[in-house]
Design a protein around this motif. Structure first.
Motif, PDB file in Angstrom:
ATOM      1  N   ILE A  49       0.841  -1.208   0.000  1.00  0.00           N
ATOM      2  CA  ILE A  49       0.000   0.000   0.000  1.00  0.00           C
ATOM      3  C   ILE A  49       0.871   1.251   0.000  1.00  0.00           C
ATOM      4  CG2 ILE A  49      -1.633   1.362   1.383  1.00  0.00           C
ATOM      5  CD1 ILE A  49      -2.938  -1.317   2.179  1.00  0.00           C
ATOM      6  N   ARG A  50       1.906   1.270   0.839  1.00  0.00           N
ATOM      7  CA  ARG A  50       2.806   2.431   0.861  1.00  0.00           C
ATOM      8  C   ARG A  50       3.549   2.579  -0.467  1.00  0.00           C
ATOM      9  NH1 ARG A  50       4.054   0.143   5.745  1.00  0.00           N
ATOM     10  NH2 ARG A  50       6.184  -0.374   5.048  1.00  0.00           N
ATOM     11  N   ARG A  51       3.837   1.457  -1.104  1.00  0.00           N
ATOM     12  CA  ARG A  51       4.513   1.487  -2.412  1.00  0.00           C
ATOM     13  C   ARG A  51       3.596   2.124  -3.459  1.00  0.00           C
ATOM     14  NH1 ARG A  51       7.315   3.027  -5.379  1.00  0.00           N
ATOM     15  NH2 ARG A  51       7.924   2.017  -7.271  1.00  0.00           N
ATOM     16  N   LEU A  52       2.299   1.790  -3.412  1.00  0.00           N
ATOM     17  CA  LEU A  52       1.324   2.419  -4.314  1.00  0.00           C
ATOM     18  C   LEU A  52       1.238   3.916  -4.030  1.00  0.00           C
ATOM     19  CD1 LEU A  52      -1.433  -0.307  -4.310  1.00  0.00           C
ATOM     20  CD2 LEU A  52      -0.161   0.483  -6.312  1.00  0.00           C
ATOM     21  N   HIS A  53       1.293   4.278  -2.751  1.00  0.00           N
ATOM     22  CA  HIS A  53       1.263   5.702  -2.395  1.00  0.00           C
ATOM     23  C   HIS A  53       2.447   6.439  -2.999  1.00  0.00           C
ATOM     24  CE1 HIS A  53      -1.335   5.052   1.486  1.00  0.00           C
ATOM     25  NE2 HIS A  53      -2.008   4.822   0.367  1.00  0.00           N
ATOM     26  N   ASP A  54       3.590   5.752  -3.149  1.00  0.00           N
ATOM     27  CA  ASP A  54       4.768   6.405  -3.698  1.00  0.00           C
ATOM     28  C   ASP A  54       4.535   6.837  -5.141  1.00  0.00           C
ATOM     29  OD1 ASP A  54       7.442   7.331  -3.544  1.00  0.00           O
ATOM     30  OD2 ASP A  54       8.132   5.552  -4.615  1.00  0.00           O
ATOM     31  N   SER A  55       3.696   6.105  -5.883  1.00  0.00           N
ATOM     32  CA  SER A  55       3.379   6.511  -7.253  1.00  0.00           C
ATOM     33  C   SER A  55       2.035   7.258  -7.310  1.00  0.00           C
ATOM     34  CB  SER A  55       3.391   5.319  -8.198  1.00  0.00           C
ATOM     35  OG  SER A  55       2.587   4.291  -7.706  1.00  0.00           O
ATOM     36  N   ASN A  56       1.619   7.800  -6.149  1.00  0.00           N
ATOM     37  CA  ASN A  56       0.416   8.629  -6.025  1.00  0.00           C
ATOM     38  C   ASN A  56      -0.866   7.868  -6.368  1.00  0.00           C
ATOM     39  OD1 ASN A  56      -0.475  11.062  -5.025  1.00  0.00           O
ATOM     40  ND2 ASN A  56      -0.502  12.068  -7.011  1.00  0.00           N
ATOM     41  N   LYS A  57      -0.898   6.591  -5.995  1.00  0.00           N
ATOM     42  CA  LYS A  57      -2.093   5.773  -6.218  1.00  0.00           C
ATOM     43  C   LYS A  57      -2.672   5.343  -4.874  1.00  0.00           C
ATOM     44  CE  LYS A  57      -0.777   3.757 -10.664  1.00  0.00           C
ATOM     45  NZ  LYS A  57       0.242   4.726 -10.990  1.00  0.00           N
ATOM     46  N   SER A  58      -3.956   5.131  -4.878  1.00  0.00           N
ATOM     47  CA  SER A  58      -4.634   4.663  -3.681  1.00  0.00           C
ATOM     48  C   SER A  58      -4.270   3.198  -3.407  1.00  0.00           C
ATOM     49  CB  SER A  58      -6.147   4.784  -3.885  1.00  0.00           C
ATOM     50  OG  SER A  58      -6.847   4.047  -2.913  1.00  0.00           O
ATOM     51  N   GLY A  59      -4.375   2.792  -2.158  1.00  0.00           N
ATOM     52  CA  GLY A  59      -4.120   1.405  -1.785  1.00  0.00           C
ATOM     53  C   GLY A  59      -5.098   0.438  -2.440  1.00  0.00           C
ATOM     54  N   TRP A  60      -6.241   0.944  -2.884  1.00  0.00           N
ATOM     55  CA  TRP A  60      -7.231   0.088  -3.539  1.00  0.00           C
ATOM     56  C   TRP A  60      -6.700  -0.508  -4.843  1.00  0.00           C
ATOM     57  CZ3 TRP A  60     -11.113  -1.734  -0.929  1.00  0.00           C
ATOM     58  CH2 TRP A  60     -11.588  -1.029   0.170  1.00  0.00           C
ATOM     59  N   TRP A  61      -5.672   0.103  -5.402  1.00  0.00           N
ATOM     60  CA  TRP A  61      -5.060  -0.434  -6.621  1.00  0.00           C
ATOM     61  C   TRP A  61      -4.485  -1.826  -6.377  1.00  0.00           C
ATOM     62  CZ3 TRP A  61      -3.968   1.153 -11.700  1.00  0.00           C
ATOM     63  CH2 TRP A  61      -4.571   2.348 -12.074  1.00  0.00           C
ATOM     64  N   LEU A  62      -4.281  -2.166  -5.124  1.00  0.00           N
ATOM     65  CA  LEU A  62      -3.755  -3.491  -4.785  1.00  0.00           C
ATOM     66  C   LEU A  62      -4.706  -4.599  -5.242  1.00  0.00           C
ATOM     67  CD1 LEU A  62      -1.284  -4.693  -3.458  1.00  0.00           C
ATOM     68  CD2 LEU A  62      -2.440  -4.557  -1.273  1.00  0.00           C
ATOM     69  N   LEU A  63      -5.973  -4.264  -5.357  1.00  0.00           N
ATOM     70  CA  LEU A  63      -6.964  -5.259  -5.814  1.00  0.00           C
ATOM     71  C   LEU A  63      -6.714  -5.705  -7.254  1.00  0.00           C
ATOM     72  CD1 LEU A  63     -10.210  -3.778  -4.223  1.00  0.00           C
ATOM     73  CD2 LEU A  63      -8.854  -5.732  -3.433  1.00  0.00           C
ATOM     74  N   THR A  64      -5.971  -4.906  -8.022  1.00  0.00           N
ATOM     75  CA  THR A  64      -5.669  -5.306  -9.405  1.00  0.00           C
ATOM     76  C   THR A  64      -4.836  -6.583  -9.445  1.00  0.00           C
ATOM     77  OG1 THR A  64      -3.693  -3.918  -9.513  1.00  0.00           O
ATOM     78  CG2 THR A  64      -5.779  -2.949 -10.297  1.00  0.00           C
ATOM     79  N   ALA A  65      -4.193  -6.919  -8.349  1.00  0.00           N
ATOM     80  CA  ALA A  65      -3.388  -8.149  -8.287  1.00  0.00           C
ATOM     81  C   ALA A  65      -4.262  -9.396  -8.405  1.00  0.00           C
ATOM     82  CB  ALA A  65      -2.587  -8.194  -6.994  1.00  0.00           C
ATOM     83  N   PHE A  66      -5.552  -9.248  -8.147  1.00  0.00           N
ATOM     84  CA  PHE A  66      -6.457 -10.406  -8.186  1.00  0.00           C
ATOM     85  C   PHE A  66      -7.140 -10.591  -9.535  1.00  0.00           C
ATOM     86  CE2 PHE A  66      -6.188  -9.169  -3.706  1.00  0.00           C
ATOM     87  CZ  PHE A  66      -5.668 -10.349  -3.200  1.00  0.00           C
ATOM     88  N   ILE A  67      -6.793  -9.786 -10.516  1.00  0.00           N
ATOM     89  CA  ILE A  67      -7.334  -9.961 -11.862  1.00  0.00           C
ATOM     90  C   ILE A  67      -6.735 -11.244 -12.439  1.00  0.00           C
ATOM     91  CG2 ILE A  67      -7.411  -9.023 -14.218  1.00  0.00           C
ATOM     92  CD1 ILE A  67      -7.204  -6.225 -12.961  1.00  0.00           C
ATOM     93  N   PRO A  68      -7.562 -12.153 -12.909  1.00  0.00           N
ATOM     94  CA  PRO A  68      -7.026 -13.407 -13.440  1.00  0.00           C
ATOM     95  C   PRO A  68      -6.018 -13.171 -14.571  1.00  0.00           C
ATOM     96  CG  PRO A  68      -9.402 -13.547 -13.208  1.00  0.00           C
ATOM     97  CD  PRO A  68      -9.017 -12.116 -12.945  1.00  0.00           C
ATOM     98  N   PHE A  69      -4.975 -13.926 -14.550  1.00  0.00           N
ATOM     99  CA  PHE A  69      -3.886 -13.934 -15.538  1.00  0.00           C
ATOM    100  C   PHE A  69      -3.043 -12.666 -15.519  1.00  0.00           C
ATOM    101  CE2 PHE A  69      -7.278 -16.621 -17.344  1.00  0.00           C
ATOM    102  CZ  PHE A  69      -6.646 -17.853 -17.224  1.00  0.00           C
ATOM    103  N   LEU A  70      -3.648 -11.492 -15.611  1.00  0.00           N
ATOM    104  CA  LEU A  70      -2.894 -10.238 -15.687  1.00  0.00           C
ATOM    105  C   LEU A  70      -2.497  -9.679 -14.325  1.00  0.00           C
ATOM    106  CD1 LEU A  70      -4.806  -8.302 -18.479  1.00  0.00           C
ATOM    107  CD2 LEU A  70      -2.598  -9.438 -18.644  1.00  0.00           C
ATOM    108  N   GLY A  71      -3.226 -10.042 -13.295  1.00  0.00           N
ATOM    109  CA  GLY A  71      -3.020  -9.480 -11.963  1.00  0.00           C
ATOM    110  C   GLY A  71      -1.585  -9.515 -11.462  1.00  0.00           C
ATOM    111  N   PRO A  72      -0.930 -10.679 -11.500  1.00  0.00           N
ATOM    112  CA  PRO A  72       0.461 -10.717 -11.014  1.00  0.00           C
ATOM    113  C   PRO A  72       1.401  -9.795 -11.794  1.00  0.00           C
ATOM    114  CG  PRO A  72      -0.424 -12.927 -11.187  1.00  0.00           C
ATOM    115  CD  PRO A  72      -1.434 -12.013 -11.803  1.00  0.00           C
ATOM    116  N   PHE A  73       1.168  -9.659 -13.091  1.00  0.00           N
ATOM    117  CA  PHE A  73       2.014  -8.780 -13.900  1.00  0.00           C
ATOM    118  C   PHE A  73       1.765  -7.314 -13.565  1.00  0.00           C
ATOM    119  CE2 PHE A  73       1.504 -12.642 -16.459  1.00  0.00           C
ATOM    120  CZ  PHE A  73       2.833 -13.033 -16.522  1.00  0.00           C
TER     121      PHE A  73
END
Length: 183
Positions: free
Chosen positions: A90-114
């Motif tokens: 979450i703090r890493r996302l904040h460093d690029s001025n993004k909300s912690g909610w962007w972490l949910l993109t990791a759960f997108i099938p196939f593309l999430g980990p990338f």
């Protein structure tokens, strides 16, 4: 340059440090602020190594009469490291001025980990202050070191150019003096 600064400069150039890992672990409840790519990769390395060590020791002792105890001692640190990784992300996302909610993109099938890998480990943070606070200290130190090296390189080029001009002038004077002597 003083010896202290040289030592500090070398210390800051090292990519991985146990101190940085423990600092990330201490911020297990802190989702405010920013964390650099360097902190992220440092944490990933040490958590991977600790997980290997814990897995190996659990496997080694699982066949003894204390197997259940070692299995339990394996899962507690893993859970704590997972929580620390979550807050670090979450703090890493904040460093690029993004909300912690962007972490949910990791759960997108196939593309999430990338997407996660790009956001955490590749994307640069915003320079200066952003919506989530000041730039992480590690990033500032790295920028200062890069600028010093760039300046030193430029100064070296300038000295080299000046030296070449002086050598040319001396060659011309020597050639002129040689011509006068020959006449």
């Amino acid at each position: 340059m003083t010896e202290e600064f040289k030592e500090e400069k070398i210390e800051n150039k090292s990519v991985f440090s146990w101190k940085m890992f423990t600092e990330s672990c201490k911020k297990i409840k802190d989702i405010k602020g920013r964390s650099s790519r360097k902190q992220f990769w440092n944490y990933q390395l040490y958590s991977f190594l600790l997980t290997l060590l814990l897995s190996f020791s659990t496997l080694l002792f699982s066949f003894s009469k204390f197997g259940a105890f070692f299995s339990l001692t394996f899962f507690i640190p893993i859970i704590l490291m997972t929580l620390a990784n979550f807050t670090l992300s979450i703090r890493r996302l904040h460093d690029s001025n993004k909300s912690g909610w962007w972490l949910l993109t990791a759960f997108i099938p196939f593309l999430g980990p990338f997407i996660y890998l790009y956001l955490m480990g590749i994307e640069k943070g915003t320079e200066g202050e952003n919506n989530y606070g000041h730039m992480p200290i590690e990033s500032k130190k790295d920028q200062i070191i890069e600028k010093e090296e760039e300046f030193a390189g430029h100064a070296k080029e300038t000295v080299t150019e000046h030296s070449e001009k002086v050598v040319e002038k001396k060659k011309k004077k020597t050639a002129a003096a040689t011509e006068k002597v020959e006449e």
